[in-house]
Design an enzyme around this catalytic site. Structure first.
Site, PDB file in Angstrom:
ATOM      1  N   SER A 129       0.823  -1.222   0.000  1.00  0.00           N
ATOM      2  CA  SER A 129       0.000   0.000   0.000  1.00  0.00           C
ATOM      3  C   SER A 129       0.854   1.269   0.000  1.00  0.00           C
ATOM      4  O   SER A 129       1.564   1.529  -0.946  1.00  0.00           O
ATOM      5  CB  SER A 129      -0.975  -0.015   1.188  1.00  0.00           C
ATOM      6  OG  SER A 129      -1.540  -1.299   1.326  1.00  0.00           O
ATOM      7  N   HIS A 152      -2.907  -1.569  -4.356  1.00  0.00           N
ATOM      8  CA  HIS A 152      -4.375  -1.547  -4.340  1.00  0.00           C
ATOM      9  C   HIS A 152      -4.883  -0.137  -4.065  1.00  0.00           C
ATOM     10  O   HIS A 152      -4.135   0.696  -3.564  1.00  0.00           O
ATOM     11  CB  HIS A 152      -4.919  -2.566  -3.312  1.00  0.00           C
ATOM     12  CG  HIS A 152      -4.637  -2.197  -1.894  1.00  0.00           C
ATOM     13  ND1 HIS A 152      -5.617  -2.089  -0.946  1.00  0.00           N
ATOM     14  CD2 HIS A 152      -3.488  -1.905  -1.268  1.00  0.00           C
ATOM     15  CE1 HIS A 152      -5.073  -1.748   0.210  1.00  0.00           C
ATOM     16  NE2 HIS A 152      -3.784  -1.639   0.045  1.00  0.00           N
TER      17      HIS A 152
END
Lengths: 247, 74
Positions: A129, A152
């Protein structure tokens, strides 16, 4: 901190002082009872400082104690100190993070990317992330063959007002992260967006998991390697940087 | 605040009541930031070192578990 010039005379005396009449394995611990009178042994100066970013990146909100966190109020002054120090020549950034606060992650990444001293990052275990911008912020990035990076989209939790502006806001927040990664790595915005919304890679989310070499293949990370490669590269960058930079 | 993480929110903010909340404090000792746990009167047990100098981690007096004493200096 001792001056460089004081070290040769101060060092030989200190270990003797500490060992006198102490059978306890941590002899220094006893001597610290007289805190203030006894100084700790002068640690050798390291040319390379190492910043480890572990667990969650903690920003504006303190996370509950079950989270292991790296706090931005610790990291940012350390980066300023490294940038200013005359003795520190380079920074090794070690990442094993699950992500965290977007603002804090981007703040640290911007700090690292704008340092005048050579920086090398090494992703071990995971750099997920918001760990992705951190990994690419260094001059040169490495990933261990077994390490993973999850790409993501960001998401909002808590009360969300269901209006078109919310979607627009979220898109702009996502762009901050995407733009940073694109600016500091070899991946294109189109390819990164494709990885962001990839399906089939994650059980409960859209996104893509990149393992070791895959991150290099997509151009996010520069090389696959370990601590030896990272330090060799950093030393190479330091030797090129001699005479340059602030000092 | 936006958390961009792979950890589910319930794990981050979930109330793990079984866990005892340890009273960690962060102090600065000889210019080195230490995360410590209070241990008796004026004593602190080192839990972790917060430093970028890799040699601080080799310093025997700073090994996790070591108890340091902070006495007021007059």
């Amino acid at each position: 901190m001792l001056n460089k010039g004081e070290n040769p005379t101060a060092q030989p005396q200190q270990p003797q002082q500490a060992d006198e009449g102490n059978a306890f394995s941590y002899s220094q611990a006893d001597s610290i009872k007289e805190f203030g009178a006894v100084s700790a042994p002068a640690a050798p100066d390291s040319e390379i400082h190492c910043l480890t970013i572990i667990g969650q990146i903690e920003g504006h909100i303190m996370l509950p104690p079950q989270n292991k966190t790296t706090k931005y109020e610790h990291v940012i002054p350390q980066l300023v100190a490294i940038e200013q120090s005359r003795d520190i020549k380079g920074l090794l950034l070690i990442l094993n993070t699950v992500g965290g606060d977007v603002e804090a992650g981007l703040a640290i990444a911007e700090m690292i990317s704008t340092m005048s001293k050579p920086t090398v990052s090494l992703v071990l275990g995971g750099g997920h992330s918001i760990g992705v911008p951190l990994a690419v912020s260094a001059d040169c990035s490495f990933i261990a063959p077994s390490a993973t990076m999850t790409i993501h989209p960001i998401r909002m939790t808590g009360l969300v007002v269901g209006i078109p502006q919310t979607y627009e806001y979220l898109n702009r927040m996502q762009d901050r992260v995407v733009d940073f990664i694109v600016r500091h790595s070899k991946i294109s915005k189109e390819k990164l967006n494709e990885l962001l919304i990839g399906t089939g890679g994650l059980s409960s989310d859209v996104g893509t998991v990149l393992i070791g070499e895959e991150a290099v293949h997509y151009g996010i990370i520069d090389y696959v390697g370990g601590v030896r490669d990272a330090i060799l590269k950093l030393r190479e960058l330091i030797s090129q940087n001699k005479g340059g930079g602030l000092h | 605040m936006i958390l961009h993480t792979i950890v589910p929110v319930q794990y981050i903010f979930g109330d793990f009541t079984a866990q005892t909340r340890l009273n960690y404090r962060i102090i600065e000792w000889n210019n080195i930031k230490l995360e410590v746990l209070p241990a008796g009167k004026q004593g602190y047990q080192i839990n972790r070192i917060i430093s970028t100098n890799p040699f601080d981690y080799l310093n025997p007096s700073l090994q996790p578990g070591t108890i340091i004493r902070l006495e007021p200096k007059i």
